[in-house]
Design a protein around this motif. Structure first.
Motif, PDB file in Angstrom:
ATOM      1  N   VAL A  23       4.673  -5.473  11.746  1.00  0.00           N
ATOM      2  CA  VAL A  23       3.972  -5.001  10.548  1.00  0.00           C
ATOM      3  C   VAL A  23       4.904  -4.808   9.354  1.00  0.00           C
ATOM      4  CG1 VAL A  23       2.038  -3.896  11.737  1.00  0.00           C
ATOM      5  CG2 VAL A  23       4.093  -2.563  11.275  1.00  0.00           C
ATOM      6  N   LEU A  24       6.200  -5.045   9.552  1.00  0.00           N
ATOM      7  CA  LEU A  24       7.155  -4.715   8.489  1.00  0.00           C
ATOM      8  C   LEU A  24       6.868  -5.466   7.181  1.00  0.00           C
ATOM      9  CD1 LEU A  24       9.526  -3.090   7.598  1.00  0.00           C
ATOM     10  CD2 LEU A  24      11.062  -4.748   8.651  1.00  0.00           C
ATOM     11  N   ASP A  29       4.602  -5.446   1.653  1.00  0.00           N
ATOM     12  CA  ASP A  29       3.560  -5.979   0.768  1.00  0.00           C
ATOM     13  C   ASP A  29       2.666  -4.829   0.276  1.00  0.00           C
ATOM     14  OD1 ASP A  29       1.673  -7.520  -0.441  1.00  0.00           O
ATOM     15  OD2 ASP A  29       0.822  -8.387   1.398  1.00  0.00           O
ATOM     16  N   MET A  30       2.296  -3.965   1.216  1.00  0.00           N
ATOM     17  CA  MET A  30       1.424  -2.839   0.883  1.00  0.00           C
ATOM     18  C   MET A  30       2.108  -1.869  -0.090  1.00  0.00           C
ATOM     19  SD  MET A  30       0.060  -0.299   3.790  1.00  0.00           S
ATOM     20  CE  MET A  30       0.908   1.241   3.824  1.00  0.00           C
ATOM     21  N   GLN A  31       3.410  -1.629   0.129  1.00  0.00           N
ATOM     22  CA  GLN A  31       4.132  -0.707  -0.754  1.00  0.00           C
ATOM     23  C   GLN A  31       4.099  -1.194  -2.200  1.00  0.00           C
ATOM     24  OE1 GLN A  31       7.921  -0.589   1.340  1.00  0.00           O
ATOM     25  NE2 GLN A  31       7.632   1.597   1.709  1.00  0.00           N
ATOM     26  N   GLN A  32       4.132  -2.513  -2.352  1.00  0.00           N
ATOM     27  CA  GLN A  32       4.148  -3.099  -3.699  1.00  0.00           C
ATOM     28  C   GLN A  32       2.763  -3.204  -4.303  1.00  0.00           C
ATOM     29  OE1 GLN A  32       6.653  -6.027  -4.974  1.00  0.00           O
ATOM     30  NE2 GLN A  32       8.066  -4.384  -4.450  1.00  0.00           N
ATOM     31  N   ASN A  33       1.800  -3.569  -3.469  1.00  0.00           N
ATOM     32  CA  ASN A  33       0.528  -4.041  -4.024  1.00  0.00           C
ATOM     33  C   ASN A  33      -0.704  -3.179  -3.758  1.00  0.00           C
ATOM     34  OD1 ASN A  33       1.716  -6.444  -5.066  1.00  0.00           O
ATOM     35  ND2 ASN A  33       1.845  -7.184  -2.953  1.00  0.00           N
ATOM     36  N   PHE A  34      -0.583  -2.147  -2.938  1.00  0.00           N
ATOM     37  CA  PHE A  34      -1.775  -1.375  -2.602  1.00  0.00           C
ATOM     38  C   PHE A  34      -2.345  -0.675  -3.844  1.00  0.00           C
ATOM     39  CE2 PHE A  34      -3.720   2.705  -1.373  1.00  0.00           C
ATOM     40  CZ  PHE A  34      -4.842   2.186  -0.749  1.00  0.00           C
ATOM     41  N   ALA A  91      -0.541  -6.782   7.259  1.00  0.00           N
ATOM     42  CA  ALA A  91       0.239  -7.729   8.063  1.00  0.00           C
ATOM     43  C   ALA A  91      -0.603  -8.947   8.424  1.00  0.00           C
ATOM     44  CB  ALA A  91       0.749  -7.042   9.332  1.00  0.00           C
ATOM     45  N   LYS A  92      -1.915  -8.755   8.533  1.00  0.00           N
ATOM     46  CA  LYS A  92      -2.790  -9.867   8.873  1.00  0.00           C
ATOM     47  C   LYS A  92      -3.269 -10.614   7.625  1.00  0.00           C
ATOM     48  CE  LYS A  92      -5.909  -8.591  11.887  1.00  0.00           C
ATOM     49  NZ  LYS A  92      -5.828  -9.614  12.914  1.00  0.00           N
ATOM     50  N   GLY A  93      -2.781 -10.212   6.472  1.00  0.00           N
ATOM     51  CA  GLY A  93      -3.186 -10.878   5.226  1.00  0.00           C
ATOM     52  C   GLY A  93      -4.628 -10.576   4.848  1.00  0.00           C
ATOM     53  N   GLU A  94      -5.102  -9.401   5.264  1.00  0.00           N
ATOM     54  CA  GLU A  94      -6.514  -9.080   5.016  1.00  0.00           C
ATOM     55  C   GLU A  94      -6.692  -7.891   4.073  1.00  0.00           C
ATOM     56  OE1 GLU A  94      -8.047  -8.581   8.956  1.00  0.00           O
ATOM     57  OE2 GLU A  94      -7.949 -10.730   9.378  1.00  0.00           O
ATOM     58  N   ALA A  95      -5.749  -7.745   3.137  1.00  0.00           N
ATOM     59  CA  ALA A  95      -5.815  -6.598   2.235  1.00  0.00           C
ATOM     60  C   ALA A  95      -7.138  -6.560   1.460  1.00  0.00           C
ATOM     61  CB  ALA A  95      -4.638  -6.640   1.274  1.00  0.00           C
ATOM     62  N   SER A 114       7.934   9.369   2.543  1.00  0.00           N
ATOM     63  CA  SER A 114       8.848   8.690   1.609  1.00  0.00           C
ATOM     64  C   SER A 114       8.536   7.201   1.474  1.00  0.00           C
ATOM     65  CB  SER A 114      10.299   8.870   2.062  1.00  0.00           C
ATOM     66  OG  SER A 114      10.449   8.421   3.403  1.00  0.00           O
ATOM     67  N   LEU A 115       7.849   6.622   2.439  1.00  0.00           N
ATOM     68  CA  LEU A 115       7.554   5.183   2.380  1.00  0.00           C
ATOM     69  C   LEU A 115       6.121   4.877   1.942  1.00  0.00           C
ATOM     70  CD1 LEU A 115       9.456   3.672   5.465  1.00  0.00           C
ATOM     71  CD2 LEU A 115      10.249   4.126   3.156  1.00  0.00           C
ATOM     72  N   LEU A 116       5.344   5.899   1.617  1.00  0.00           N
ATOM     73  CA  LEU A 116       3.969   5.625   1.169  1.00  0.00           C
ATOM     74  C   LEU A 116       3.987   4.857  -0.148  1.00  0.00           C
ATOM     75  CD1 LEU A 116       1.982   8.999   1.622  1.00  0.00           C
ATOM     76  CD2 LEU A 116       1.953   6.976   3.110  1.00  0.00           C
TER      77      LEU A 116
END
Ligand code: A3P
Length: 304
Positions: A23-24, A29-34, A91-95, A114-116
């Motif tokens: 999932v890394l 990706d999530m940290q940048q784009n969520f 991780a599955k590209g399903e954002a 700290s990583l949210l």
């Protein structure tokens, strides 16, 4: 560094925490784009601390006026389906599935504070964190990994799992830093961060369910309390009920996910560490916890 020991979950050190390799990328990706929304609610935890239960409770509380509790979707589907694990979705590209959810969303991640993704913090979204006695977390993780393991793979001995856990070397570990980050944030911003203990949830479910509803901004009315809605929610989300549901006994969480739903319902209590650890091992782990938490004001009221 790459650590193989928690096979089949390979983990990688990322900004101070051991993150499952699969999932890394998704997490970065999530940290940048969520894209957070102000009314998003986040269910957060170190894995195996009672996440599934907290998901069920928050979802049942939030949707209680939408569905009669005796025909609730939680009777037919696993809580993870209503409260998605964000890192896996990314991780599955399903954002886009998260984007498609209607508000208010309840979302879940095992990331430390700290990583949210920054947007979650800057928008002041509400966060609910659950922690659990590390000894029981380890035992729960040990069994969970054994279930996930392909048959051809040897299980790791408990003593090895214990050593690695004590070194912080476990998916999303070290557990103490994970817990402390949320604890400290809950002390700084109690109106936005609710910090719960699995053991107190077991000990007094009505108090916790009412506390959750208040925190979520949808407290129970006197009529609801009189009608026994709190008790009904507790029953709907109880371990015995959830474990016995056909969907949880037989269903696959997702067709492409190795785990079946029942992997999330094992024993569901406190103190199973006694069946796995010698008194010395328990003392060692307790000592680490005490040392790490010293001065923070946080104690874990282990069940003796
Ligand atoms: P055990 O393995 O000790 O039984 P998570 O949901 O964070 O993965 O945590 C899993 C742990 O929570 C497991 O602990 C599981 O049995 C327990 N659990 C799951 N649903 C529960 C419920 N409704 N009530 C109490 N405990 C529950």
């Amino acid at each position: 560094p790459l650590e193989e020991g928690w096979a089949p979950l390979r983990i990688r050190k990322y900004q101070g925490f051991w993150i499952p390799e699969r999932v890394l990328q998704g997490i970065m990706d999530m940290q940048q784009n969520f894209k957070a929304r102000p009314d998003d609610l986040f269910v957060l935890s170190y894995p195996k601390s009672g996440t599934t239960w907290l998901k069920a409770l928050t979802y049942a509380i939030m949707t209680r006026s939408q569905y009669p509790l005796d025909h609730h979707p939680l009777l037919r589907q696993n809580p993870h389906e209503f409260v998605p694990i964000m890192g896996i979705t990314y991780a599955k590209g399903e954002a886009s599935e998260l984007e498609a959810m209607s508000s208010p969303r309840i979302l879940n991640t095992h990331l430390p504070y700290s990583l949210l993704p920054h947007a979650i913090k800057s928008l002041g979204c509400k966060l609910i964190y659950v922690c659990r006695d590390p000894k029981d977390v380890l035992v729960s993780r040990f069994h969970y990994n054994n279930r996930m393991r392909p048959q051809a793979m040897e299980p790791i001995p408990f003593t090895k799992a214990f050593e690695m856990f004590c070194e912080g070397n476990c998916p999303y570990g070290p557990i103490w830093e994970h817990v402390l980050e949320y604890w400290e944030e809950s002390q700084r911003r109690p109106e936005k961060v609710l910090f719960l203990k699995y053991e107190e949830m077991l000990g007094d479910p009505p108090r916790i369910v009412k506390r959750l509803a208040e925190f979520m901004g949808c407290p129970f009315s006197p009529e609801e309390e009189k009608e026994g809605v709190v008790e009904e929610i507790i029953k709907l989300c109880s371990f015995d009920k959830m474990k016995s549901l056909e969907v949880n006994k037989t269903g696959k969480l997702r067709p492409d996910f190795v785990l079946t739903n029942d992997s999330f319902f094992r024993k569901g209590g406190a103190g199973d560490w006694r069946n796995h650890m010698s008194p010395e091992m328990a003392r060692k782990l307790d000592r680490i916890t005490e040392q790490k938490f010293e001065g923070s004001g946080l104690t874990l009221d282990a069940v003796d």
